[in-house]
Design a protein around this motif. Structure first.
Motif, mmCIF file in Angstrom:
data_model
loop_
_atom_site.group_PDB
_atom_site.id
_atom_site.type_symbol
_atom_site.label_atom_id
_atom_site.label_comp_id
_atom_site.label_asym_id
_atom_site.label_seq_id
_atom_site.Cartn_x
_atom_site.Cartn_y
_atom_site.Cartn_z
ATOM 1 N N MET A 1 0.851 -1.186 0.000
ATOM 2 C CA MET A 1 0.000 0.000 0.000
ATOM 3 C C MET A 1 0.886 1.235 0.000
ATOM 4 S SD MET A 1 -3.036 -1.509 2.395
ATOM 5 C CE MET A 1 -4.229 -0.254 2.013
ATOM 6 N N ARG A 2 0.249 2.406 -0.146
ATOM 7 C CA ARG A 2 1.092 3.594 -0.211
ATOM 8 C C ARG A 2 0.401 4.779 0.423
ATOM 9 N NH1 ARG A 2 -2.510 6.683 -3.338
ATOM 10 N NH2 ARG A 2 -2.857 5.838 -5.414
ATOM 11 N N PHE A 3 1.237 5.676 0.882
ATOM 12 C CA PHE A 3 0.767 6.977 1.341
ATOM 13 C C PHE A 3 1.453 7.968 0.422
ATOM 14 C CE2 PHE A 3 1.528 10.588 4.442
ATOM 15 C CZ PHE A 3 0.287 11.151 4.225
ATOM 16 N N ALA A 4 0.646 8.839 -0.229
ATOM 17 C CA ALA A 4 1.192 9.606 -1.349
ATOM 18 C C ALA A 4 0.945 11.111 -1.215
ATOM 19 C CB ALA A 4 0.582 9.073 -2.645
ATOM 20 N N PRO A 5 1.575 11.751 -0.242
ATOM 21 C CA PRO A 5 1.325 13.186 -0.062
ATOM 22 C C PRO A 5 2.071 14.048 -1.076
ATOM 23 C CG PRO A 5 2.967 12.458 1.513
ATOM 24 C CD PRO A 5 2.550 11.231 0.742
ATOM 25 N N SER B 1 1.102 9.851 -13.471
ATOM 26 C CA SER B 1 2.182 9.378 -12.588
ATOM 27 C C SER B 1 1.648 8.395 -11.536
ATOM 28 C CB SER B 1 2.901 10.547 -11.924
ATOM 29 O OG SER B 1 1.978 11.512 -11.490
ATOM 30 N N VAL B 2 0.436 8.635 -11.061
ATOM 31 C CA VAL B 2 -0.133 7.745 -10.044
ATOM 32 C C VAL B 2 -0.361 6.343 -10.617
ATOM 33 C CG1 VAL B 2 -2.304 7.301 -8.803
ATOM 34 C CG2 VAL B 2 -1.127 9.472 -8.494
ATOM 35 N N VAL B 3 -0.895 6.267 -11.829
ATOM 36 C CA VAL B 3 -1.128 4.944 -12.425
ATOM 37 C C VAL B 3 0.197 4.222 -12.658
ATOM 38 C CG1 VAL B 3 -1.878 3.734 -14.509
ATOM 39 C CG2 VAL B 3 -3.298 5.537 -13.532
HETATM 40 N N1 GLU Z 1 -1.029 12.932 -4.003
HETATM 41 C C1 GLU Z 1 -2.441 12.761 -3.994
HETATM 42 C C2 GLU Z 1 -3.069 13.623 -2.954
HETATM 43 O O1 GLU Z 1 -2.431 13.958 -1.948
HETATM 44 C C3 GLU Z 1 -2.813 11.339 -3.661
HETATM 45 C C4 GLU Z 1 -3.005 10.548 -4.844
HETATM 46 C C5 GLU Z 1 -3.747 9.259 -4.554
HETATM 47 O O2 GLU Z 1 -4.031 8.949 -3.391
HETATM 48 O O3 GLU Z 1 -3.990 8.565 -5.507
HETATM 49 O O4 GLU Z 1 -4.223 13.965 -3.084
#
Ligand code: GLU
Length: 560
Positions: A105-109, A284-286
């Motif tokens: 899983m990921r956390f993507a800030p 980039s997310v995909v």
């Molecule tokens: N970086 C995105 C955001 O903070 C998250 C992208 C995602 O969860 O797919 O909203």
């Protein structure tokens, strides 16, 4: 086999067996071991054979023996298992589908500022599932929009993640992966999934709303590739060109029709890389969700339209999308959460900084003595449901109280102190417990001679009050009071309030910072030994002792 390595494998195998009542599959144990012990990755080659041996041994044992053996090897794991069971029956997140063999899983800030309570929800929910199923937890810094990158945020996000105590196993910066995005964009063009569009944005919008193709949609692959190379080699300025995914022009949501995935940003410059051509988030997310092997994504409902857009890209490449769960919106009463408004407020001096008490950043609430564990529990309590909810401060405070109560010594803080001479009272030392109900914690001694300071708000008018842990006095006004005996029952009968006090000329100045403003008072000098920690100011509430400055304690109010 290395004995230490074997021990670790043995513990995880036994834990899994005891939890589920059967000999685990190697994959499940491996996911959990590598997730929790990233230092073992270099041994990844020896692990499978070692694990086979361990599992074979576990299989020969009677199922009743698993937990007993585990208790022998690692009693703390058994304790945790039992505690976890208790906690889980209280509030459990719903199971995730396709997660039995472990998850990634990921956390993507976005590094546009420090993390706030909104981020904490995504961070803790994903973390909870990685801990539950075992696997990897990727921290992905999404920094492909130079306009929304604050160079300081790279550091702040890291600090916030450490504060939360997330079980992050991998860190990825999207700005390190530009070539990957460029290559895959070329590939998407080659397979006919995207085209380069040089239409004026307004014109494209009109066509899109009319469900019509723009002229660029008819480019051949060769024409698109040529335009793409021109984009990369600086042949276009910002706003002149974009790459679009071919979607369904009839899609009911116009925002999904041939959405953009690349653009040029001439300025500002990116703090980490030199680039002008940037992927938009949906691309980039995909790419990263696929290449990093992300199995499950838990994110807010505001991403649902993105999920629909992203689906087109997954389909063009023939990739399997992760399992998604979208939780409802969370409103937070009384708080500014937008990073840009916080930025502006700090620049204009409305807030003292990112940790100003009025903000919902993690550093602001940490400064008030709120513990990460309390935030974690509050977020897990909110769960992953898709209905919109408002964040409950009461629950956060209740959780925090449960976490800090036992570690917070009690002290007197007298807000807006007024001095009273007490006539006729015997000199004495009050012995007040640092923590009621636990004598071992010790006592604080307050020496009464003839005068005290009392909270102004409590001594308006005349009447009897009881000085907590000392005696009763009768207020006479004008700073004068008379001793009224020691008897607690008498005070109760007279409905005398029991109030905090300090010997006059004993307390040290203390400012209690609250969201409603500063309260000036005096507190016990021993409070200065608790800088960085929390105390309970009796009858006032819990506070974090921030610092001692020029002989004055500065404390941040947490909650009652
Ligand atoms: N970086 C995105 C955001 O903070 C998250 C992208 C995602 O969860 O797919 O909203």
């Amino acid at each position: 086999m290395d004995a230490a390595l074997r021990r670790i494998l043995y513990i995880y195998a036994l834990e899994n067996a005891a939890k589920h009542g059967s000999v685990p599959r190697a994959k499940a144990v491996m996911g959990k071991v590598l997730g929790t012990h990233p230092e073992l990755r270099p041994h990844a080659k020896e692990l499978p054979a070692a694990l086979e041996e361990v599992l074979a041994e576990v299989a020969t044992m009677a199922p009743e023996a698993w937990k007993a053996k585990l208790a022998e090897l690692a009693p703390e794991v058994v304790d945790e298992m039992d505690a976890g069971k208790k906690k889980e029956t209280k509030k459990e997140l719903p199971p995730l589908e396709e997660a039995e063999d472990g998850v990634v899983m990921r956390f993507a800030p976005n590094p546009s500022g420090p993390l706030h309570l909104g981020h904490a929800r995504a961070a803790f929910l994903n973390d909870a599932y990685v801990k539950r199923y075992g696997g990897r937890y990727v921290l992905r810094i999404e920094d492909t929009d130079p306009r929304r990158v604050d160079p300081d945020a790279y550091r702040m996000v890291q600090e916030d993640i450490e504060w939360m105590g997330l079980g992050v196993t991998d860190i990825v910066y999207q700005s390190d992966r530009m070539d990957i995005y460029y290559d895959l964009c070329r590939k998407l063009i080659e397979i006919g999934g995207a085209y380069v569009c040089t239409c004026d944005a307004g014109r494209f919008r009109e066509l899109k709303l009319a469900k019509k193709a723009c002229p660029c949609r008819a480019h051949t692959v060769e024409e698109n590739l040529e335009l793409w190379e021109q984009m990369l080699s600086g042949g276009f300025a910002e706003g002149q060109v974009t790459v679009r995914v071919k979607t369904d022009l009839e899609h009911p949501d116009p925002a999904i029709r041939d959405f953009s995935i690349f653009r040029i940003v001439d300025s500002p410059a990116h703090p980490r890389i030199e680039a002008k051509v940037y992927p938009l988030m949906n691309f980039s997310v995909v790419v990263d969700d696929h290449l990093l092997g992300i199995t499950h994504v838990i994110r807010g409902k505001d991403h649902i339209a993105n999920t629909r857009r992203q689906r087109y890209i997954f389909d063009y490449f023939g990739w399997k999308p992760p399992v998604y769960r979208h939780y409802g919106r969370m409103s937070i009463e009384g708080l500014v959460l937008s990073t840009s408004s916080m930025h502006q407020g700090i620049d204009e001096g409305t807030y003292t900084g990112w940790d100003d008490v009025h903000l919902g950043t993690l550093r602001a609430i940490a400064r008030r003595g709120i513990q990460p564990e309390a935030v974690r529990r509050a977020m897990v309590d909110l769960g992953t449901g898709d209905t919109d909810i408002s964040f409950s401060w009461e629950n956060l405070y209740a959780q925090n109280k449960a976490v800090i109560d036992e570690t917070s010594d009690r002290f007197f803080f007298v807000p807006n102190p007024v001095r009273y001479e007490v006539e006729g009272a015997p000199e004495q030392r009050a012995r007040v417990p640092l923590y009621p109900g636990d004598e071992k914690r010790g006592v604080r001694e307050l020496a009464f001679t003839s005068a005290v300071v009392l909270p102004a708000a409590e001594v308006e008018g005349a009447g009897m009050v009881r000085l907590k842990d000392l005696f009763n006095i009768e207020l006479k006004g004008e700073g004068q009071a008379a001793y009224a005996g020691d008897d607690l029952a008498a005070a109760r009968e007279a409905k005398a309030p029991i109030i905090q006090w300090l010997p006059a000329e004993y307390g040290i100045p203390c400012t209690l910072r609250t969201p409603e403003g500063d309260i000036a008072g005096v507190c016990e000098p021993e409070v200065t030994e608790h800088v960085g920690g929390t105390v309970q100011f009796e009858r006032v509430g819990f506070a974090r002792i921030d610092r001692v400055e020029d002989g004055r304690v500065v404390a941040f109010f947490a909650h009652r």
